[in-house]
Design a protein around this motif. Structure first.
Motif, PDB file in Angstrom:
ATOM      1  N   ILE A   3     -10.228  87.122  23.584  1.00 37.90           N
ATOM      2  CA  ILE A   3     -10.941  86.325  22.235  1.00 37.90           C
ATOM      3  C   ILE A   3     -11.125  85.020  22.451  1.00 37.90           C
ATOM      4  N   TYR A   4     -11.440  84.124  22.501  1.00 32.09           N
ATOM      5  CA  TYR A   4     -11.838  82.100  22.758  1.00 32.09           C
ATOM      6  C   TYR A   4     -11.911  81.503  21.390  1.00 32.09           C
ATOM      7  N   THR A   5     -11.752  80.842  20.947  1.00 32.57           N
ATOM      8  CA  THR A   5     -11.279  80.499  20.431  1.00 32.57           C
ATOM      9  C   THR A   5     -11.951  78.668  20.482  1.00 32.57           C
ATOM     10  N   MET A   6     -13.194  78.704  19.237  1.00 33.53           N
ATOM     11  CA  MET A   6     -13.488  76.640  19.906  1.00 33.53           C
ATOM     12  C   MET A   6     -12.656  75.694  19.204  1.00 33.53           C
ATOM     13  N   LYS A   7     -12.724  74.635  20.270  1.00 28.60           N
ATOM     14  CA  LYS A   7     -11.988  74.049  20.369  1.00 28.60           C
ATOM     15  C   LYS A   7     -12.612  73.292  18.951  1.00 28.60           C
ATOM     16  N   LYS A   8     -11.628  71.760  18.543  1.00 32.00           N
ATOM     17  CA  LYS A   8     -12.561  70.843  17.221  1.00 32.00           C
ATOM     18  C   LYS A   8     -13.348  70.093  18.117  1.00 32.00           C
ATOM     19  N   TYR A   9     -12.768  69.381  19.353  1.00 32.53           N
ATOM     20  CA  TYR A   9     -13.961  69.110  19.629  1.00 32.53           C
ATOM     21  C   TYR A   9     -15.389  69.557  20.577  1.00 32.53           C
ATOM     22  N   GLU A  10     -15.307  70.560  20.930  1.00 30.81           N
ATOM     23  CA  GLU A  10     -16.652  71.444  21.314  1.00 30.81           C
ATOM     24  C   GLU A  10     -17.726  71.765  19.835  1.00 30.81           C
ATOM     25  N   LYS A  11     -16.494  72.098  18.968  1.00 35.71           N
ATOM     26  CA  LYS A  11     -17.926  72.104  17.751  1.00 35.71           C
ATOM     27  C   LYS A  11     -18.079  70.633  17.471  1.00 35.71           C
ATOM     28  N   ILE A  12     -17.554  69.942  17.779  1.00 33.69           N
ATOM     29  CA  ILE A  12     -18.220  68.682  17.237  1.00 33.69           C
ATOM     30  C   ILE A  12     -19.275  67.776  17.537  1.00 33.69           C
ATOM     31  N   TYR A  13     -18.937  68.593  19.390  1.00 30.52           N
ATOM     32  CA  TYR A  13     -20.704  68.361  20.410  1.00 30.52           C
ATOM     33  C   TYR A  13     -21.775  69.574  19.945  1.00 30.52           C
ATOM     34  N   LEU A  14     -21.443  70.822  19.650  1.00 27.03           N
ATOM     35  CA  LEU A  14     -22.237  71.670  19.398  1.00 27.03           C
ATOM     36  C   LEU A  14     -23.116  71.481  18.380  1.00 27.03           C
ATOM     37  N   THR A  33     -26.555  74.120  34.448  1.00 26.09           N
ATOM     38  CA  THR A  33     -25.186  74.623  32.819  1.00 26.09           C
ATOM     39  C   THR A  33     -24.021  73.779  32.780  1.00 26.09           C
ATOM     40  N   ALA A  34     -24.074  73.844  31.565  1.00 29.12           N
ATOM     41  CA  ALA A  34     -22.519  73.086  31.360  1.00 29.12           C
ATOM     42  C   ALA A  34     -21.640  73.763  31.472  1.00 29.12           C
ATOM     43  N   ALA A  35     -19.959  73.590  31.674  1.00 30.71           N
ATOM     44  CA  ALA A  35     -19.031  74.587  31.522  1.00 30.71           C
ATOM     45  C   ALA A  35     -18.429  73.952  30.514  1.00 30.71           C
ATOM     46  N   ASP A  36     -17.696  73.025  30.126  1.00 23.62           N
ATOM     47  CA  ASP A  36     -16.891  72.328  29.877  1.00 23.62           C
ATOM     48  C   ASP A  36     -17.903  70.948  28.344  1.00 23.62           C
ATOM     49  N   ILE A  37     -17.159  70.515  28.129  1.00 24.79           N
ATOM     50  CA  ILE A  37     -16.629  69.050  26.829  1.00 24.79           C
ATOM     51  C   ILE A  37     -15.551  67.990  27.157  1.00 24.79           C
ATOM     52  N   HIS A  38     -16.132  67.708  28.160  1.00 29.26           N
ATOM     53  CA  HIS A  38     -15.184  66.356  28.508  1.00 29.26           C
ATOM     54  C   HIS A  38     -15.010  65.380  28.099  1.00 29.26           C
ATOM     55  N   HIS A  39     -13.519  64.968  27.789  1.00 29.72           N
ATOM     56  CA  HIS A  39     -12.994  63.369  26.435  1.00 29.72           C
ATOM     57  C   HIS A  39     -13.979  62.383  27.816  1.00 29.72           C
ATOM     58  N   LEU A  40     -14.259  61.392  27.275  1.00 31.84           N
ATOM     59  CA  LEU A  40     -14.440  60.371  28.832  1.00 31.84           C
ATOM     60  C   LEU A  40     -13.012  59.415  28.870  1.00 31.84           C
ATOM     61  N   LYS A  41     -12.492  59.037  27.826  1.00 28.34           N
ATOM     62  CA  LYS A  41     -11.529  58.337  27.328  1.00 28.34           C
ATOM     63  C   LYS A  41     -10.148  59.034  26.749  1.00 28.34           C
ATOM     64  N   GLY A  42      -8.887  59.264  26.242  1.00 28.20           N
ATOM     65  CA  GLY A  42      -8.272  59.964  26.136  1.00 28.20           C
ATOM     66  C   GLY A  42      -8.451  61.433  25.322  1.00 28.20           C
ATOM     67  N   ARG A  43      -7.803  60.892  24.388  1.00 32.62           N
ATOM     68  CA  ARG A  43      -8.242  62.429  23.250  1.00 32.62           C
ATOM     69  C   ARG A  43      -9.581  62.211  22.675  1.00 32.62           C
ATOM     70  N   GLY A  44     -10.019  60.893  22.159  1.00 32.38           N
ATOM     71  CA  GLY A  44     -10.770  61.139  20.611  1.00 32.38           C
ATOM     72  C   GLY A  44     -11.744  61.848  20.635  1.00 32.38           C
ATOM     73  N   ASP A  45     -12.036  62.704  19.676  1.00 27.98           N
ATOM     74  CA  ASP A  45     -12.987  63.560  19.446  1.00 27.98           C
ATOM     75  C   ASP A  45     -14.420  63.254  19.107  1.00 27.98           C
ATOM     76  N   ASN A  46     -14.834  61.610  18.552  1.00 24.67           N
ATOM     77  CA  ASN A  46     -16.055  61.173  18.577  1.00 24.67           C
ATOM     78  C   ASN A  46     -16.785  61.801  19.533  1.00 24.67           C
ATOM     79  N   ILE A  47     -18.464  61.934  19.272  1.00 23.00           N
ATOM     80  CA  ILE A  47     -19.720  62.453  19.785  1.00 23.00           C
ATOM     81  C   ILE A  47     -19.997  61.413  21.133  1.00 23.00           C
ATOM     82  N   GLU A  48     -19.340  59.934  20.860  1.00 25.12           N
ATOM     83  CA  GLU A  48     -19.670  58.939  22.371  1.00 25.12           C
ATOM     84  C   GLU A  48     -18.284  59.186  22.815  1.00 25.12           C
TER      85      GLU A  48
END
Length: 84
Positions: A3-14, A33-48
């Protein structure tokens, strides 16, 4: 079956772009098709700081074949095109 549990940052993006869990989410580089949500820098979960990438592009980003500067520019243009 796992069972896959969506991560917080994935929810933010969607949620930001209005995608559902079963929707097609495009790779921001080429629209495949995208498979991953990538953090551009560090681990900040803001949409930017969050970008949808295909698995190949995600690997390239982590191998530094795609620079943060280039990815950030692509992501900002994608956000501009999908402004609310």
């Amino acid at each position: 079956m796992a069972i896959y549990t969506m991560k917080k940052y994935e929810k933010i993006y969607l949620e930001y772009f209005g995608y559902g869990e079963q929707d097609f989410v495009p790779d921001e580089i080429n629209g495949t098709t995208a498979a991953d949500i990538h953090h551009l820098k560090g681990r900040g979960d803001n949409i930017e700081n969050l970008m949808a990438l295909s698995r190949d592009h995600h690997i390239e980003a982590h191998n530094h074949n795609l620079t943060v500067f280039d990815l950030k520019a692509i992501h900002l243009e994608f956000m501009k095109q999908h402004e609310k």
